[in-house]
Motif scaffolding. Structure first.
Motif, PDB file in Angstrom:
ATOM      1  N   ASN A  27      -1.059 -50.645   3.328  1.00  0.00           N
ATOM      2  CA  ASN A  27      -2.355 -51.022   2.762  1.00  0.00           C
ATOM      3  C   ASN A  27      -2.525 -50.584   1.305  1.00  0.00           C
ATOM      4  O   ASN A  27      -3.628 -50.574   0.781  1.00  0.00           O
ATOM      5  CB  ASN A  27      -3.509 -50.458   3.601  1.00  0.00           C
ATOM      6  CG  ASN A  27      -4.766 -51.303   3.480  1.00  0.00           C
ATOM      7  OD1 ASN A  27      -4.689 -52.531   3.543  1.00  0.00           O
ATOM      8  ND2 ASN A  27      -5.919 -50.668   3.296  1.00  0.00           N
ATOM      9  N   ARG A  28      -1.439 -50.252   0.637  1.00  0.00           N
ATOM     10  CA  ARG A  28      -1.510 -49.912  -0.779  1.00  0.00           C
ATOM     11  C   ARG A  28      -0.116 -49.880  -1.373  1.00  0.00           C
ATOM     12  O   ARG A  28       0.884 -49.738  -0.657  1.00  0.00           O
ATOM     13  CB  ARG A  28      -2.186 -48.564  -0.998  1.00  0.00           C
ATOM     14  CG  ARG A  28      -1.361 -47.372  -0.549  1.00  0.00           C
ATOM     15  CD  ARG A  28      -2.108 -46.069  -0.769  1.00  0.00           C
ATOM     16  NE  ARG A  28      -1.290 -44.928  -0.415  1.00  0.00           N
ATOM     17  CZ  ARG A  28      -0.988 -43.937  -1.236  1.00  0.00           C
ATOM     18  NH1 ARG A  28      -1.425 -43.963  -2.483  1.00  0.00           N
ATOM     19  NH2 ARG A  28      -0.250 -42.917  -0.837  1.00  0.00           N
ATOM     20  N   LYS A  68      -4.271 -52.589  -3.743  1.00  0.00           N
ATOM     21  CA  LYS A  68      -4.421 -52.774  -2.304  1.00  0.00           C
ATOM     22  C   LYS A  68      -4.482 -54.270  -2.029  1.00  0.00           C
ATOM     23  O   LYS A  68      -4.762 -55.069  -2.933  1.00  0.00           O
ATOM     24  CB  LYS A  68      -5.677 -52.076  -1.786  1.00  0.00           C
ATOM     25  CG  LYS A  68      -6.984 -52.693  -2.277  1.00  0.00           C
ATOM     26  CD  LYS A  68      -8.184 -51.988  -1.669  1.00  0.00           C
ATOM     27  CE  LYS A  68      -9.485 -52.665  -2.109  1.00  0.00           C
ATOM     28  NZ  LYS A  68     -10.670 -51.995  -1.498  1.00  0.00           N
TER      29      LYS A  68
END
Length: 297
Positions: A27-28, A68
């Motif tokens: 997620n990043r 993100k």
């Protein structure tokens, strides 16, 4: 794939896949992720991030420390696969691949029950692969449960039955195609010419369909669990495999004892709906091979 994708270098495609992997699974992503994983400079990492944003506009959102995935994130270079990721985690924990091959910043807590290792000699495998390429026979010393003996075999394929690796080969002594467990071969002699046709191995060439279903002894609630567990559609799971491997698959998950009292439905969980048909197809493939061999002789 677009024309631009065709022109893009493999290394750049790989780094774009990495960016999407980080966004999908963690997620990043930050610039230093690219630098440390691929050994590239800070300017090159910045170029990669800029090029990716131009290639997949709207996929990334900037944050205080990096990027993100946006709410409309859609991978273009990554095919997300839970199966692949779990296999990689297992391989890393088993020492098959280094943990550095995983793209996690921090590998999640995970443990794998140990396998009972079956040792295969690299030199043995190398010579078998060479014999397969050259279409020749080898003399091997093979350890069966009945004892060790020397055999002449002409290998033509490798197969994994779920637990063990086999070499599929023409057995010169028995004049038949058979499976030999790789870990039971401890000596290999010289190569020698031989006349055999791998296409006569009908059991290997024949694909058959196994129709699995939840065991009929389960309750309706248990059946629903098994259908979910195995991803069944309309209460069935069809698996296609080579006839030569079906026997091992059937024995490995006890599909041949579904009608016995040896194991409970809760232990068995699934059964083979077309058991008789499958066994008949395996036998038919064996007979066709024998007939072809007889004609050749």
């Amino acid at each position: 794939m677009s024309e631009n994708d065709d022109r893009r270098t493999w290394t750049q495609q790989r780094r774009f896949e990495f960016l999407e992997w980080k966004m999908f699974w963690e997620n990043r992503v930050i610039r230093s992720d690219l630098e440390s994983t691929f050994g590239i400079s800070t300017p090159q990492a910045s170029v990669d991030l800029r090029n990716y944003r131009e290639t997949a506009p709207g996929n990334l959102e900037p944050t205080a420390r990096g990027y993100k995935p946006s709410p409309k994130f859609k991978p273009r270079f990554l095919i997300p696969s839970a199966d692949r990721l779990l296999l990689q985690l297992r391989a890393a924990l088993s020492g098959v691949i280094p943990k550095s091959d995983l793209w996690f910043r921090e590998v999640p807590p995970v443990e794998v029950a140990p396998d009972i290792a079956r040792s295969v000699s690299p030199e043995c495998l190398r010579q078998l692969l060479m014999a397969m390429r050259e279409r020749v026979a080898l003399e091997i010393r093979y350890h069966a449960l009945t004892g060790a003996r020397r055999r002449a075999i002409a290998p033509h394929a490798l197969a994994f039955d779920g637990h063990r690796w086999h070499v599929r080969a023409w057995c010169c002594d028995k004049e038949d195609f058979r499976d030999f467990v790789l870990s039971r071969i401890d000596e290999i002699g010289d190569m020698k010419p031989i006349q055999f046709d791998p296409e006569h191995d009908i059991e290997w060439a024949t694909k058959i369909m196994l129709r699995l279903r939840p065991h009929r002894g389960l309750s309706p609630e248990q059946i629903k669990v098994i259908e979910l567990d195995y991803g069944m559609v309309d209460g069935r799971l069809d698996l296609e495999m080579r006839a030569s491997l079906a026997f091992y698959f059937i024995r490995r998950i006890n599909l041949d004892v579904a009608e016995s009292k040896q194991l409970s439905p809760e232990r068995l969980q699934i059964e083979l709906e077309n058991f008789e048909t499958v066994m008949a197809q395996i036998q038919e493939a064996k007979e066709r091979t024998r007939e072809l061999v007889r004609k050749e002789r």
